[in-house]
Design a protein around this motif. Structure first.
Motif, PDB file in Angstrom:
ATOM      1  N   GLN A 215       0.818  -1.218   0.000  1.00  0.00           N
ATOM      2  CA  GLN A 215       0.000   0.000   0.000  1.00  0.00           C
ATOM      3  C   GLN A 215       0.855   1.273   0.000  1.00  0.00           C
ATOM      4  N   LYS A 216       2.172   1.089   0.005  1.00  0.00           N
ATOM      5  CA  LYS A 216       3.108   2.230   0.038  1.00  0.00           C
ATOM      6  C   LYS A 216       2.827   3.145   1.233  1.00  0.00           C
ATOM      7  N   ASN A 217       2.503   2.510   2.348  1.00  0.00           N
ATOM      8  CA  ASN A 217       2.208   3.232   3.602  1.00  0.00           C
ATOM      9  C   ASN A 217       3.476   3.213   4.451  1.00  0.00           C
ATOM     10  N   ARG A 218       4.320   4.237   4.273  1.00  0.00           N
ATOM     11  CA  ARG A 218       5.640   4.239   4.917  1.00  0.00           C
ATOM     12  C   ARG A 218       5.566   4.266   6.450  1.00  0.00           C
ATOM     13  N   PRO A 219       4.688   5.074   7.068  1.00  0.00           N
ATOM     14  CA  PRO A 219       4.596   5.024   8.540  1.00  0.00           C
ATOM     15  C   PRO A 219       4.216   3.633   9.049  1.00  0.00           C
ATOM     16  N   ALA A 220       3.306   2.948   8.331  1.00  0.00           N
ATOM     17  CA  ALA A 220       2.929   1.588   8.735  1.00  0.00           C
ATOM     18  C   ALA A 220       4.088   0.625   8.537  1.00  0.00           C
ATOM     19  N   VAL A 221       4.899   0.854   7.509  1.00  0.00           N
ATOM     20  CA  VAL A 221       6.110   0.058   7.298  1.00  0.00           C
ATOM     21  C   VAL A 221       7.031   0.218   8.511  1.00  0.00           C
ATOM     22  N   ALA A 222       7.194   1.463   8.970  1.00  0.00           N
ATOM     23  CA  ALA A 222       8.061   1.733  10.123  1.00  0.00           C
ATOM     24  C   ALA A 222       7.568   0.997  11.363  1.00  0.00           C
ATOM     25  N   ASN A 223       6.249   1.032  11.613  1.00  0.00           N
ATOM     26  CA  ASN A 223       5.698   0.344  12.784  1.00  0.00           C
ATOM     27  C   ASN A 223       5.973  -1.148  12.723  1.00  0.00           C
ATOM     28  N   SER A 224       5.736  -1.743  11.560  1.00  0.00           N
ATOM     29  CA  SER A 224       5.933  -3.193  11.419  1.00  0.00           C
ATOM     30  C   SER A 224       7.408  -3.573  11.585  1.00  0.00           C
ATOM     31  N   LEU A 225       8.302  -2.745  11.031  1.00  0.00           N
ATOM     32  CA  LEU A 225       9.731  -2.992  11.204  1.00  0.00           C
ATOM     33  C   LEU A 225      10.139  -2.902  12.678  1.00  0.00           C
ATOM     34  N   PHE A 226       9.547  -1.952  13.378  1.00  0.00           N
ATOM     35  CA  PHE A 226       9.844  -1.786  14.805  1.00  0.00           C
ATOM     36  C   PHE A 226       9.444  -3.044  15.577  1.00  0.00           C
ATOM     37  N   TYR A 227       8.245  -3.561  15.284  1.00  0.00           N
ATOM     38  CA  TYR A 227       7.777  -4.767  15.977  1.00  0.00           C
ATOM     39  C   TYR A 227       8.647  -5.971  15.623  1.00  0.00           C
ATOM     40  N   LEU A 228       9.083  -6.052  14.367  1.00  0.00           N
ATOM     41  CA  LEU A 228       9.994  -7.135  13.970  1.00  0.00           C
ATOM     42  C   LEU A 228      11.319  -7.016  14.728  1.00  0.00           C
ATOM     43  N   ASN A 230      11.631  -5.790  17.730  1.00  0.00           N
ATOM     44  CA  ASN A 230      11.382  -6.231  19.111  1.00  0.00           C
ATOM     45  C   ASN A 230      11.451  -7.752  19.220  1.00  0.00           C
ATOM     46  N   VAL A 231      10.869  -8.445  18.234  1.00  0.00           N
ATOM     47  CA  VAL A 231      10.892  -9.913  18.264  1.00  0.00           C
ATOM     48  C   VAL A 231      12.324 -10.417  18.098  1.00  0.00           C
ATOM     49  N   SER A 232      13.078  -9.817  17.176  1.00  0.00           N
ATOM     50  CA  SER A 232      14.476 -10.227  16.974  1.00  0.00           C
ATOM     51  C   SER A 232      15.297  -9.996  18.235  1.00  0.00           C
ATOM     52  N   LEU A 233      15.017  -8.893  18.929  1.00  0.00           N
ATOM     53  CA  LEU A 233      15.724  -8.610  20.183  1.00  0.00           C
ATOM     54  C   LEU A 233      15.400  -9.682  21.215  1.00  0.00           C
ATOM     55  N   ASN A 234      14.117 -10.066  21.309  1.00  0.00           N
ATOM     56  CA  ASN A 234      13.727 -11.132  22.239  1.00  0.00           C
ATOM     57  C   ASN A 234      14.419 -12.449  21.899  1.00  0.00           C
ATOM     58  N   MET A 235      14.637 -12.666  20.602  1.00  0.00           N
ATOM     59  CA  MET A 235      15.281 -13.909  20.159  1.00  0.00           C
ATOM     60  C   MET A 235      16.806 -13.809  20.203  1.00  0.00           C
ATOM     61  N   ARG A 236      17.299 -12.649  20.667  1.00  0.00           N
ATOM     62  CA  ARG A 236      18.736 -12.380  20.788  1.00  0.00           C
ATOM     63  C   ARG A 236      19.443 -12.389  19.437  1.00  0.00           C
ATOM     64  N   PHE A 238      20.651  -9.953  17.569  1.00  0.00           N
ATOM     65  CA  PHE A 238      20.895  -8.527  17.780  1.00  0.00           C
ATOM     66  C   PHE A 238      21.184  -7.770  16.488  1.00  0.00           C
ATOM     67  N   HIS A 239      21.942  -8.353  15.600  1.00  0.00           N
ATOM     68  CA  HIS A 239      22.263  -7.658  14.345  1.00  0.00           C
ATOM     69  C   HIS A 239      21.006  -7.488  13.483  1.00  0.00           C
ATOM     70  N   GLN A 240      20.151  -8.515  13.493  1.00  0.00           N
ATOM     71  CA  GLN A 240      18.894  -8.417  12.741  1.00  0.00           C
ATOM     72  C   GLN A 240      17.996  -7.341  13.354  1.00  0.00           C
ATOM     73  N   ALA A 241      17.937  -7.317  14.684  1.00  0.00           N
ATOM     74  CA  ALA A 241      17.137  -6.302  15.376  1.00  0.00           C
ATOM     75  C   ALA A 241      17.653  -4.905  15.055  1.00  0.00           C
ATOM     76  N   GLN A 242      18.979  -4.757  15.089  1.00  0.00           N
ATOM     77  CA  GLN A 242      19.592  -3.460  14.794  1.00  0.00           C
ATOM     78  C   GLN A 242      19.221  -2.984  13.391  1.00  0.00           C
ATOM     79  N   ASP A 243      19.206  -3.913  12.448  1.00  0.00           N
ATOM     80  CA  ASP A 243      18.857  -3.571  11.063  1.00  0.00           C
ATOM     81  C   ASP A 243      17.401  -3.104  10.971  1.00  0.00           C
ATOM     82  N   TYR A 244      16.496  -3.825  11.632  1.00  0.00           N
ATOM     83  CA  TYR A 244      15.085  -3.427  11.618  1.00  0.00           C
ATOM     84  C   TYR A 244      14.890  -2.041  12.236  1.00  0.00           C
TER      85      TYR A 244
END
Length: 344
Positions: A215-228, A230-236, A238-244
């Motif tokens: 949908q080319k909804n950039r703010p929604a893209v940012a939110n979803s990346l942020f949540y991804l 958080n999950v990567s951080l929980n899974m330790r 860290f480099h993947q989380a940093q990228d998101y």
């Protein structure tokens, strides 16, 4: 029984026992509520101990629970009455739930419960139990279900939250509001994250990200990346989380969403600290503090200061204290007192 004995009976009037708020005891979810077990068990004894009509006043979702778990009571003479809520009352409920700027996470527990009760009342308005919501009520119904899901997530009740979010997700398929659909799917992801089912959480956040990109909804893209992130951080991871988080921050800067970027800097700080990049962590934590102070966000400020206090305990970095006092315009002694208050 003591109160009944003291009541003066009038020959031309009949005593009726009104029972209100039973829904708070029988709940919305789960197995056989103990109070209904007891009511069912002693039902027939009421004919002698309380020889008067008993009138239970319940919302529709609680009536369904009563019918399921107390069938003997349900077999008594009963009626279903639909009371029309005044427009003013409904508008106030909407203003205090759907149209409020206050995040439910930041409300005291009694106010959280009050909002949940209001949302349940609104849901009965737009989607009575056992009925399919009409097309004109789809959007309101979906918003209410989504808010109920978020409310139960704020209380760390992911299974209850998911019951409402899954219904909301079904309804989003019936009208075109991709922003709301993305939010609901991300909330579903958060429900699995709370249960530490990270693969499922990832799947939902990725699904939301795909829709946002389509949908080319950039703010929604940012939110979803942020949540991804958080999950990567929980899974330790860290480099993947940093990228998101870095991708999230780039979009927030692009759209001038400075307030949201505070949380992203905070998460980037946590990742950098885990990777042993302490200077990078410090810079991100301080940037988070600058923004929360700039927006006078007391809740965020408390979290930031508590985190900085923990970081200082680890690093014993005196420069950190000087930077923080400069941002807050305070002395080291006042800062320590502020940190103690933030922990409280």
């Amino acid at each position: 029984m003591e109160q009944l004995a003291k009541i003066t009976k009038e020959t031309n009037k009949k005593l009726v026992l009104l029972i209100r708020n039973l829904e708070k005891s029988i709940g919305v979810f789960g197995d056989y509520p103990p109070v209904l077990q007891d009511l069912n068990f002693v039902r027939d004894s009421y004919r002698k101990t309380v020889p008067h009509p008993l009138l239970f006043i319940l919302p529709d979702y609680a009536i369904s629970r009563l019918a399921k778990f107390a069938p003997d009571f349900w077999a008594w003479k009963s009626g279903l009455f639909r009371f029309k809520t005044t427009e003013l009352t409904r508008d106030r409920a909407i203003a205090n739930t759907l149209n409020t700027d206050t995040n439910i996470d930041r409300l005291p527990t009694p106010e959280q419960q009050e909002r949940i009760d209001l949302l349940h009342s609104l849901l009965m308005e737009y989607n009575p139990t056992g009925e399919i919501p009409s097309p004109e009520n789809h959007r309101n119904c979906c918003n209410i279900l989504n808010e109920l899901g978020k409310a139960y997530l704020s209380q760390h009740k992911p299974i209850q939250a998911r019951e409402y979010l899954e219904k909301a997700c079904e309804i989003t398929k019936k009208f075109p509001d991709y922003s709301l659909e993305i939010e609901v799917i991300n909330q579903l992801g958060k429900s699995y994250q709370q249960q530490r089912q990270f693969e499922s959480a990832n799947s939902y956040h990725q699904q939301a990200l795909d829709i946002a990109k389509e949908q080319k909804n950039r703010p929604a893209v940012a939110n979803s990346l942020f949540y991804l992130g958080n999950v990567s951080l929980n899974m330790r991871e860290f480099h993947q989380a940093q990228d998101y988080y870095q991708q999230t921050l780039e979009i927030e800067i692009e759209f001038g969403d400075r307030y949201s970027s505070a949380s992203t800097y905070y998460q980037l700080g946590k990742v950098a600290e885990e990777l042993g990049e302490l200077e990078e962590a410090k810079a991100n934590y301080l940037q988070d503090l600058v923004i929360t102070t700039e927006f006078n966000d007391e809740h965020g400020l408390g979290i930031s200061l508590h985190n900085l206090a923990c970081f200082y305990q680890t690093t014993q970095d005196e420069d950190l204290l000087r930077e923080v006092t400069k941002i807050l315009g305070t002395t080291v002694e006042e800062l320590k007192e502020t940190i103690i208050n933030s922990e409280e």
